[in-house]
Design a protein around this motif. Sequence first.
Motif, mmCIF file in Angstrom:
data_model
loop_
_atom_site.group_PDB
_atom_site.id
_atom_site.type_symbol
_atom_site.label_atom_id
_atom_site.label_comp_id
_atom_site.label_asym_id
_atom_site.label_seq_id
_atom_site.Cartn_x
_atom_site.Cartn_y
_atom_site.Cartn_z
ATOM 1 N N TYR A 1 14.288 61.765 0.788
ATOM 2 C CA TYR A 1 12.842 61.734 0.653
ATOM 3 C C TYR A 1 12.424 60.750 -0.428
ATOM 4 O O TYR A 1 13.210 60.383 -1.307
ATOM 5 C CB TYR A 1 12.292 63.128 0.310
ATOM 6 C CG TYR A 1 12.708 63.606 -1.063
ATOM 7 C CD1 TYR A 1 12.017 63.193 -2.209
ATOM 8 C CD2 TYR A 1 13.798 64.450 -1.223
ATOM 9 C CE1 TYR A 1 12.422 63.602 -3.471
ATOM 10 C CE2 TYR A 1 14.201 64.862 -2.477
ATOM 11 C CZ TYR A 1 13.505 64.440 -3.602
ATOM 12 O OH TYR A 1 13.914 64.834 -4.843
ATOM 13 N N ARG A 2 11.183 60.342 -0.347
ATOM 14 C CA ARG A 2 10.549 59.573 -1.433
ATOM 15 C C ARG A 2 9.080 59.979 -1.489
ATOM 16 O O ARG A 2 8.425 60.141 -0.454
ATOM 17 C CB ARG A 2 10.657 58.068 -1.226
ATOM 18 C CG ARG A 2 9.806 57.261 -2.234
ATOM 19 C CD ARG A 2 10.058 55.773 -2.157
ATOM 20 N NE ARG A 2 11.374 55.450 -2.705
ATOM 21 C CZ ARG A 2 11.860 54.206 -2.784
ATOM 22 N NH1 ARG A 2 11.133 53.192 -2.326
ATOM 23 N NH2 ARG A 2 13.053 53.985 -3.301
ATOM 24 N N ILE A 3 8.584 60.147 -2.694
ATOM 25 C CA ILE A 3 7.168 60.398 -2.900
ATOM 26 C C ILE A 3 6.769 59.821 -4.249
ATOM 27 O O ILE A 3 7.502 59.954 -5.230
ATOM 28 C CB ILE A 3 6.830 61.910 -2.846
ATOM 29 C CG1 ILE A 3 5.323 62.141 -3.010
ATOM 30 C CG2 ILE A 3 7.628 62.697 -3.868
ATOM 31 C CD1 ILE A 3 4.890 63.573 -2.762
ATOM 32 N N THR A 4 5.663 59.121 -4.285
ATOM 33 C CA THR A 4 5.038 58.752 -5.549
ATOM 34 C C THR A 4 3.875 59.704 -5.741
ATOM 35 O O THR A 4 2.950 59.730 -4.940
ATOM 36 C CB THR A 4 4.550 57.294 -5.538
ATOM 37 O OG1 THR A 4 5.692 56.434 -5.424
ATOM 38 C CG2 THR A 4 3.813 56.954 -6.825
ATOM 39 N N ALA A 5 3.966 60.516 -6.785
ATOM 40 C CA ALA A 5 3.025 61.613 -6.969
ATOM 41 C C ALA A 5 2.368 61.533 -8.340
ATOM 42 O O ALA A 5 2.760 60.745 -9.202
ATOM 43 C CB ALA A 5 3.747 62.947 -6.802
ATOM 44 N N ALA A 6 1.359 62.380 -8.517
ATOM 45 C CA ALA A 6 0.639 62.478 -9.788
ATOM 46 C C ALA A 6 0.820 63.892 -10.326
ATOM 47 O O ALA A 6 -0.041 64.751 -10.137
ATOM 48 C CB ALA A 6 -0.837 62.152 -9.596
#
Length: 214
Positions: free
Chosen positions: A101-106
Amino acid sequence: MPTTLTRIIVNRNHRQARSDLANRPGLHKTLMRLLAHPAGPTPRKTGGLLFRLEPGLDPVLLVQTADTPNLTGLPGGYGTTDTLDLTPLLTALTPHLPVRYRITAAPTAYRPTGAPPDPATGRRPRGKITPLQGQEAHAWWHRKATHAGLHLTTPPDTVSRAFPSPDRPAPFYKLTQFDGTATITNPDQLATALREGIGKGKAYGAGLLTLAPA
């Protein structure tokens, strides 16, 4: 309506593209043009618009929409595009399936402000949204991943991502990229997380979760 993922290789020589790369709210406005049928008081949410900027010599935008995107909405020469129907991915989600998986999150949390309770209700204010970093960000992602139907099988690799914007949105989000491996525990919850995104800052390039075979 198919959920789609569009890959845009951004043309750095394009004036609007250069401006968008340096201004996340401006980038959001440009990508909103991809929605074929923007409607309602929350058109981004209704249209399922999520995006992530993959930095590099040739920056790549991954843009997800709840319908086939209106690619003519992009300025001419903005970049080269390729669109993928995510329906096969969403229907192939099964328990125990290993994925990358990959996620750019806040990652954020509400912190108490010390304000007194509301005289009318007796409730204290919810608090101030505070960006999370380090171990707090890791713990945030573990909770979100579990709720999204994923069991993390390796500690995530993390990279802090810049948030270019001349006018900081309120609150100002700090972006963190999480990469790792997991197994699927709840396909329905995961499908919802893939369609709707995870966390805050979705209008600014946060929350888009992508998967690949492990």
